[in-house]
Motif scaffolding. Structure first.
Motif, short mmCIF file in Angstrom:
data_model
loop_
_atom_site.label_atom_id
_atom_site.label_comp_id
_atom_site.label_asym_id
_atom_site.label_seq_id
_atom_site.Cartn_x
_atom_site.Cartn_y
_atom_site.Cartn_z
N ALA A 48 0.83 -1.17 0.11
CA ALA A 48 -0.07 -0.08 -0.12
C ALA A 48 0.84 1.17 0.02
O ALA A 48 1.88 1.37 0.91
CB ALA A 48 -0.96 -0.23 1.28
N ASP A 49 0.54 2.23 -0.69
CA ASP A 49 1.18 3.34 -1.00
C ASP A 49 0.26 4.33 -1.71
O ASP A 49 -0.44 3.86 -2.75
CB ASP A 49 2.49 3.26 -1.77
CG ASP A 49 3.45 4.55 -1.43
OD1 ASP A 49 3.09 5.68 -1.55
OD2 ASP A 49 4.66 4.48 -0.86
N ASP A 50 0.16 5.63 -0.92
CA ASP A 50 -0.61 6.51 -1.74
C ASP A 50 -0.20 7.21 -2.90
O ASP A 50 -1.00 8.05 -3.47
CB ASP A 50 -1.28 7.49 -0.76
CG ASP A 50 -0.04 8.28 0.03
OD1 ASP A 50 0.87 7.64 -0.03
OD2 ASP A 50 -0.63 9.31 0.41
N ASN A 74 -4.21 2.87 0.03
CA ASN A 74 -4.32 2.89 1.55
C ASN A 74 -4.58 1.71 2.18
O ASN A 74 -5.06 0.77 1.64
CB ASN A 74 -5.19 4.08 1.93
CG ASN A 74 -6.55 3.75 1.56
OD1 ASN A 74 -7.08 2.72 2.03
ND2 ASN A 74 -7.16 4.49 0.47
N GLY A 75 -4.44 1.56 3.54
CA GLY A 75 -4.62 0.32 4.19
C GLY A 75 -6.01 -0.16 4.29
O GLY A 75 -6.10 -1.21 4.03
N MET A 99 -0.44 7.65 5.09
CA MET A 99 -1.44 7.25 3.96
C MET A 99 -2.82 7.83 4.47
O MET A 99 -3.19 7.91 5.58
CB MET A 99 -1.75 5.78 3.55
CG MET A 99 -0.52 5.14 2.85
SD MET A 99 -0.67 3.39 2.30
CE MET A 99 -0.70 2.67 4.00
N PRO A 100 -3.79 8.21 3.52
CA PRO A 100 -5.14 8.84 3.89
C PRO A 100 -5.80 7.42 4.41
O PRO A 100 -5.37 6.33 3.89
CB PRO A 100 -5.70 9.24 2.59
CG PRO A 100 -4.77 8.76 1.66
CD PRO A 100 -3.48 8.22 2.19
#
Length: 163
Positions: A48-50, A74-75, A99-100
């Motif tokens: 996960a990476d925004d 995101n997560g 992350m958001p």
């Protein structure tokens, strides 16, 4: 090979908007010519990476290293992907810390509830993030500061897979 070339062209066009030029400059010249097999199991890698460009690069690198992977922005989105896929084996989680909706620490906690033995690699460009992780780093959990070199990324994965 065409997808990779298009991706690299897009990356070159987007360099101004990303904090990863150091990573791009370290891609070995023969990167697309040979595929390695770092993955010694059939376990799934989730990350996960925004930043979309980071997701594309990680996907490309993981594929090159022999991993099957799935990404999310995101997560929360990644947890949905995992639940929808019905997988019961999470070999490795790679997550940005900030992350958001759901950050990396909360995501890692949820993943550990699902798979206590999952390996986790936190990545972040924030200066204090390694300090925030504190005693969470161990043989199953590592940290890599952005921007990073491809070889550093590969070495961290080798470290985690071997543990």
């Amino acid at each position: 090979m065409g997808r990779e070339r298009m991706l690299l062209q897009q990356i070159n066009a987007d360099l101004i908007s990303t904090n990863m030029p150091q990573l791009l400059n370290t891609i070995p010249m023969n990167f697309f010519q040979k595929k390695t097999d770092l993955c010694q199991t059939q376990k799934q890698v989730f990350f996960a990476d925004d930043e979309p460009i980071i997701c594309e690069l990680l996907s490309l690198f993981l594929d090159h290293l022999g991993f099957s992977s799935q990404s999310a922005a995101n997560g929360k989105e990644l947890i949905r992907h995992i639940q929808d896929s019905g997988t019961d084996t999470i070999g490795l989680l790679i997550t940005d810390l900030v992350m958001p909706e759901m950050g990396g620490l909360e995501l890692a906690s949820k993943i550990r509830q699902l798979q206590p033995k999952a390996k986790i690699l936190f990545i972040s460009g924030c200066a204090d993030d390694k300090t925030i992780l504190g005693n969470r780093l161990n043989k199953d959990t590592a940290f890599l500061r952005k921007p990073f070199k491809f070889e550093s990324f590969k070495a961290k994965l080798e470290e985690l897979v071997a543990a």
